[in-house]
Design a protein around this motif. Sequence first.
Motif, PDB file in Angstrom:
ATOM      1  N   ALA A  43       9.149  70.421  47.915  1.00 15.01           N
ATOM      2  CA  ALA A  43      10.195  69.479  48.311  1.00 15.01           C
ATOM      3  C   ALA A  43      10.511  69.629  49.787  1.00 15.01           C
ATOM      4  N   ASN A  44      10.872  68.502  50.418  1.00 11.96           N
ATOM      5  CA  ASN A  44      11.203  68.512  51.838  1.00 11.96           C
ATOM      6  C   ASN A  44      12.532  69.218  52.070  1.00 11.96           C
ATOM      7  N   CYS A  45      12.759  69.502  53.346  1.00  9.59           N
ATOM      8  CA  CYS A  45      13.980  70.221  53.697  1.00  9.59           C
ATOM      9  C   CYS A  45      15.190  69.298  53.527  1.00  9.59           C
ATOM     10  N   PRO A  46      16.293  69.837  53.035  1.00  8.55           N
ATOM     11  CA  PRO A  46      17.526  69.037  52.952  1.00  8.55           C
ATOM     12  C   PRO A  46      18.142  68.868  54.339  1.00  8.55           C
ATOM     13  N   ASN A  47      19.246  68.117  54.377  1.00  7.24           N
ATOM     14  CA  ASN A  47      19.956  67.970  55.641  1.00  7.24           C
ATOM     15  C   ASN A  47      20.447  69.326  56.116  1.00  7.24           C
ATOM     16  N   LEU A  48      20.236  69.569  57.376  1.00  6.67           N
ATOM     17  CA  LEU A  48      20.643  70.843  57.955  1.00  6.67           C
ATOM     18  C   LEU A  48      22.070  70.808  58.472  1.00  6.67           C
ATOM     19  N   THR A  49      22.709  69.661  58.387  1.00  4.11           N
ATOM     20  CA  THR A  49      24.065  69.520  58.949  1.00  4.11           C
ATOM     21  C   THR A  49      24.980  68.914  57.901  1.00  4.11           C
ATOM     22  N   GLU A  50      26.200  69.403  57.835  1.00  2.58           N
ATOM     23  CA  GLU A  50      27.270  68.797  57.044  1.00  2.58           C
ATOM     24  C   GLU A  50      28.427  68.482  57.981  1.00  2.58           C
ATOM     25  N   THR A  51      28.945  67.298  57.849  1.00  2.57           N
ATOM     26  CA  THR A  51      30.056  66.855  58.710  1.00  2.57           C
ATOM     27  C   THR A  51      31.225  66.409  57.823  1.00  2.57           C
ATOM     28  N   ARG A  52      32.419  66.733  58.252  1.00  2.00           N
ATOM     29  CA  ARG A  52      33.608  66.304  57.522  1.00  2.00           C
ATOM     30  C   ARG A  52      34.707  66.007  58.529  1.00  2.00           C
ATOM     31  N   THR A  53      35.642  65.225  58.064  1.00  2.00           N
ATOM     32  CA  THR A  53      36.769  64.863  58.940  1.00  2.00           C
ATOM     33  C   THR A  53      37.777  65.987  58.948  1.00  2.00           C
ATOM     34  N   CYS A  54      38.507  66.016  60.012  1.00  2.00           N
ATOM     35  CA  CYS A  54      39.548  67.020  60.142  1.00  2.00           C
ATOM     36  C   CYS A  54      40.724  66.361  60.881  1.00  2.00           C
ATOM     37  N   SER A  55      41.837  66.898  60.712  1.00  2.00           N
ATOM     38  CA  SER A  55      43.025  66.344  61.388  1.00  2.00           C
ATOM     39  C   SER A  55      43.901  67.487  61.849  1.00  2.00           C
ATOM     40  N   SER A  56      44.526  67.252  62.942  1.00  2.00           N
ATOM     41  CA  SER A  56      45.432  68.247  63.487  1.00  2.00           C
ATOM     42  C   SER A  56      46.854  67.850  63.147  1.00  2.00           C
TER      43      SER A  56
END
Length: 1780
Positions: A366-379
């Motif tokens: 199987a190919n490599c999965p996504n190497l990055t995860e992004t999520r929203t954040c708030s201050s």
Amino acid sequence: MADAKLSATAISTWPCRHRQQPSANTFGELLRRCSNEPLPEQSDPALQCTLPSGTRSLLLESYCPAHSLFLHSYLDLFPEKVVALLALGPWEVAQICKVLLVPYNAALVRLCGMANHFRKKYSTVVIGTSQTRPVNLGVREEAMGRTMILDYDSVVIAWMRRAGNYLGLFLLLSLLSILAHSDVVFSQDHHFSWKAGQWGQCIGDECGSGGVQTRTIWCVHREGWTSHHSHCQHINKPESQRHCFKVCDWHQDLFEWEVSDWGNCALVPFFSNELKMRTTECITAQHGIQRRQVHCVRTSNRTTVTSRICEFFSQKPALEQACLVPCPQDCVVSDFTSWSRCSKTCGAGLQHRTRHVLATPMYGGANCPNLTETRTCSSPVSCPAGEGEYQYSLKVGAWSECRRAHVKDAVLSGRTTVDFGSSSSENTVTRHTTGSHHHHHHHHHLTHVHTKYPMSWELEVGYQTRQVRCTQNDGRNAMLSLCTKDSFPLTFQACVMPKDCQTSDWSSWSACSKTCRSTDLSPGYRLRSRIMTQIPVGGGKQCPALEEKEACNIIGDLLPNCPRYLWGTTDWGDCRVLPLLSQQDRRLANVSILCGEGIQTRKTYCVQVPDVSAPHHRKEVSRPVNARLCAGEEVPSAVQHCSTPCQNHCQLSQWSAWGPCIYDNCNETQGKKGFRQRRRESLWESISSPDACPHLVESIPCEDPACYLWQIQPEGSCILNKGTCGPGTVVHNVTCVNSEGEYVPIAHCTDDPPPTEGVCEVACPADCVVGPWSSWSPCSHSCATKTSEGRQSRTRTVLAMPGKEGKECPSAPALEEWRVCNDHPCIAFYWEAAPWGPCIEDTSMNLNGTSFWNGTPSCALGIQIRKVSCMKTNVGPVISKRCPDSSRPEIGQPCLLPCKKDCIVTPFSEWTACPSTCMPENTTATTQCRYRTIVQRSANGGQECPDTLYEERECESLPVCPVYRWRTHKWHSCVLVPDSVRRGLTGPGEACGIGLETRGVSCVGERGESANMTECLRWASPLPLQIRGCRVACKDDCTLTAWSRFSECTGCGTSRSRKRSLTGRSKKRELCLNEELYPLEETEACPCDEFLSQPSGNWSACILPDPSVSGSLQGWMSHREIKECGKGLRYRAVACIDQQGRLVDPLLCTNTGYMVEVCHIPCPLDCKLSDWSAWSACSASCGGGLKIRSKWLREKAFNGGRPCPKLDLKNQAQVYEAVPCHSECSQFQWRTEPWSICTINTVDDLPACGEGVQSRKIRCLKKETTGEGSSADDSLCDQEEMPPRAQVCFLACPNDCVVTPWGPWSNCPAQCDQGTARNRSRQILRLPASEDSACPDLIQSESCILNSTCFTYQYRVSDWSTCQLSENAICGQGSRLRLLDCIRSDGKMVDLQKCEQIGLINKWRLSESCVVDCPVSCVLSEWSPWADCSHTCGSQGLTVRTRRILQEAHEEGHPCPTQLTQTKPCPIRPCYIWLLSDWLPCTVEDAECGQGLRRRNLSCIVHWGDWPESPPQPVAEELCGDKVTKQIQQEMEQPCFIPCPGDCHLTEWSSWSSCQLTCLEGRSFETTGRQARSRAVIIQVMENQGSCPHQVFETQSCKEGKCHSYQWRTGGWSNNERVVWCQRSDGVNVTGGCYSQKRPTTIRHCHPPCTKPFSHCTTSGVCGCEKGYTEVMTTHGFLDYCTRTPGVDNSKKADVKTNSGRLKPGPSQGQDLLSEWTLRPVGPDGRVKLWVYAVTAVGFIIILFIIALSFVVCKPSKITKTSPPPQKPLTLAYDGDMDM
């Protein structure tokens, strides 16, 4: 074609005896075709000579009928050789037919060269066929459906016809034209067919064409089973036997299988035993297959031939093999990193986390999965009101390629017309990889290679542009004005037009490094090179490889054999004893007379063994070569033991008694002169040659000699004439004896024989009776002098006085007789022989050939002569007549003359190498030397050795290195970007600013003449700068004056400065006043020529001066002792540093680079012993013993001196010498005189008879070796053995019987046996007058009593002496001695003759050889030359020299020193290297983000050789060499990208993962591993996701990888949930790698759901109660409800009846354990299962049985009154425990 076959068949079918020469017409036509073109004597073998198809058979059948099949096969293999056959005459072909089995290496030439010979011999022409074919292009033959194509290179081999030397030899391999049939031949019914097996090996008695090859034929059904032969048609049956050519052993050296590497393992769609497609399941690996190429090639030129050839020698290697392809391996990535910070400090933003690739997908994983995860954040902090929504960044694109300024650039429309590329790729990141270019010789060269070298280099300036944008933080473009406020970034710049690297053509290939055939089969290499004619400029193409290497002479079978190198040795030197002496003994020894064991040495040297295959005239005596070439061979011994013969002292016996007077030659008995002789013997003959002893025979002249004498012995008693008394006669036995007392025939005695009868008388009763004569007394003198002579006497006594009328007794003087003895003079004569003279040539005799005598080669028979003279004792030589000729020694003897030995010297070694390159000017001329070694010294008049053994000469004058230099042209004017380009772009429109200026560079020679640029690249200094930045002043630029001159330097360590100032309006402008931008003063350090010496490192060991080099090269082992002590030098390296602490050339500080000081090595002191002590007394007071002397220790050895011998407990040296000694048991003895007359006291006139008394005198005499001893006091003699002085005597009265005195006692038995006796007897001299009177007993006997009347005797030997050597010998062969004594049984020592008289056999050896070990000192080789420095620069360099042990120390010799290696520091030279810095951070010029450059610098540094331990320091670049050339070889710039806020971009490359192997079940599947790295995608703004690049990863091979396994790991359950992750065997948590089918569950579920109060879902998937509650189950096994467990609450009583047996414990650890069992005792309803009751019942029964059985066994027995049984012995049973 048919005619050709007919002609060939017609000739080939003739009987052998009728075969004639073929028709001349056929040959004529053939040769006409061959000779259409005139051929020289040695023609080109590639001549296109056509050959009729049938002519070959005709030719071969007629010329070589016995080998036609063989030659057919040969020509099938080598078709080009047909022409060679046609070129030979009949006689030559006949010779070839005789030597068909000779290897092919010597072969044939003159192809078609003998055409004239055939043309003259055969005149007519008959054409067999018109079909022709070119011979040398190969031959295609078809046989049985197969096609074989052979195409060989033509081989030119010399055929010499000189004095019978014919080298016309064939390569004879055959049967290649007889090709195999098809394996299967089908019959007509299509059910049965013939099947043929593989042909077997060719079998024959001899290699050649007479072999037979067989194969198996069987009939098979089409379904595969074998049937009887009758089912197949015999018409189509293949042959099972055929003729073949049996290969010879040497044939297999000509061909071999060439096998390629196995290809990759490819999956196969089917299993080997199943006809179904592969399933998708994979456990460990999948079946695959890999293939390779197999060819049969000739070993000489690696050309491919048919596989049939190699199949003769070995089976064809497999073309395919099964393999395993590992199961698909998914991509493995690491865990995510922690989340990044929020992209915004206020309001909503983004944060990300990344992971990297650990292992890339393989084998379809199987190919490599996504190497990055992004999520929203708030201050929690809201953004302040009024803050701008966007941020703006200036973003630049990459610079375009450098372009020339064209005319079309002047016409521009719009704001921007320069092509910046598509906008879609502005955020695309392209990976730039720069790799080395490998060019092979068979590839096409670059198209830009110049055939002519340029004479100068000019550069061209162009321009390049880039795009500039203003971007918002959401990734969108904005107006430039929002980003450019004060200044506008450059969008154009001047650049250098790129020029690619240009190279010359390849040079010719160098000679192959392998010039000979070696045994290791390693190939050689050859090189070719090309030079750079144009350096790359402006990013042009880098240079290709400038050097190329390829293998050559891989097998090298045509090369001569490689030379072999062996150790050669000189002859052994003289045997020397002196090295065995200690220092103390050397001062006392006389070197000239030393003898015995010694040592001799020889020199070893390395020689090249001549090639045995070379012709004899090319061979030469081996010349010495460098010893390193013999490094792998065992060094022969350079020291051996030897022996110098010693002059041994003879040990002689006592002189025998003088013999009788005999003639010198008993065969010639004339005259009255004779000789008496006495002899002595040489003892220990094993150690003394007869010539080394003094004379052994002495003689004295005498008169009346007689060789043979009559011997008279009486026989019988006296026969009376009448009556009973009175006169009578006695019969004598007369014999003839020689001088030795041996009987000889009577004829030898020439004198008249004595009478056989003699007169005798028997006394009458009244007569006086006198006893017999006693023995003669010892002679008073051993010889006669003028004043004295020897006398001896004998006596007799009166036994009976006469009666009346009886015969009177003789007077007193008549009772004693005297005679002269030893009347010879005291002077004797003997022969004395001088030593043998040298062996001289005797022309009268010769030896046939060379013989060997005592191991010495000899050439002729010679003679040795010595002088023999007659000597008179104490006088000297006298005339020879005084000595008997019979004992005269030989004066000559034959000898073998040793051969003349000429001096043998090796040839001179090769001259040492001279420098091969050119020499700089003003350098001293180098020299080269050579030497030769004396192998054998001249001897016996042979040719003397030459005087010159070492030669030195100057090297031939090498050309002076050419002098070239760079000539720089004038700088061109500053070139700016063209106005047309500047007007079309944003930015300043004024024609000013930064540009480039260039200058041309050319190469000139020493005299200023123009030269190729390549010459300066090779010989000149570094390339000067050709381009530099310049600036055209703008209107608003700051103006400054020129720099002033530098100020004067005041000394080392100071600095100097220069200044400038602002002019005009610049003085008032704020920008111009910024001194960081416009400095007004510069300072630099002053140059300094003062250097500081700094010692570095430790002192070397003390090094003694070397002996003269020429002496060590003379080739003969000099007999000097290697000096190990004394005055020497030690060295310490000196570092020369400048004022800045940088290392410089050490010669700037010292002449040698060393600190040198005198040192002393203390000399070794040998062990010192005292002188010999005095001899001790003899160990035996009587007989043989030993006397000893010894030495004791004075000084111990020191500093490696000769060690002491063994020491005793008192630390004293155990050195002693013991020699035999003999103590006389008594030096004094009793001497008795004859008895006096028996005195009888008579009364009146009575007859004087009866008992009386007689006396005698006794004296004590000292024993003397000769004559009578001197008188001594009686107390010195043994009083116990004193003879009696008086005794009772008896005189018979008249008429009485008279008997003789008692005779000696007879001998008792040797062992004195008990019960034996001894006797003695006497005889009657006068019978009694009357018969009534009786005679006394005539025999007396007594018992043999040990140590009283009987004694036994035995030999006794003393102890051995120490090994006795010659007094001038140190060690070696010697002898040890002991003495022999005769011992009586009562312990008294008697004369040795006593043991000999009784016949005892001496079995004791009194001497034997022995060896005294030599104190051999250690012998070392000379020091090797100092090796090259281990480092060419820096402070770590050491030079080493070594020596080896030629002879280990033995006994008390000098021990070997521990220092066999000496090191010396090398001069500390500075290490200059180019230091390539790390990549600097990415920089974008004039902008915040966008395309930029990452650079690294190249700087010249100096270090101490231990960098990076010592910090490097920068120095001038010219010290490191050409920087431009170095920069060409490196990548100095890389494009990079700095993301703008809002850009979607890639991260930097992750670090390389650990090296991982592909493994199956923990075992490595390959040797080379892989490691990976990756770049993840970072999203800064969600709206900009569309322009994101793809994540990338890459792999590279690595070594020392590890096998990793992957396992699922689980956490604990929490609320029926748990964490499941994959972990690698090294503990790293990963994603991927674990089999997804085996993933444990993360959530537990119960069916139906647990809805009852206090219930929950257990791990077994059923509902259970919480802790403190008990399950109440329904009849169907489901949970009914949960009730509180009794006893949990103390306030309430538990209803035991209600709860017992129906409830089980609540969920506890025990419950969980029980629930995990496979056999559960409790059912789902909480009731105990039936099998539990059954098990309980069985267990109860077993317990009862055990109780009953133990009661029966242990029941006590009844006591009975019977007697107890007998006790058995206690036996311990051993169970193997060691404690027993």
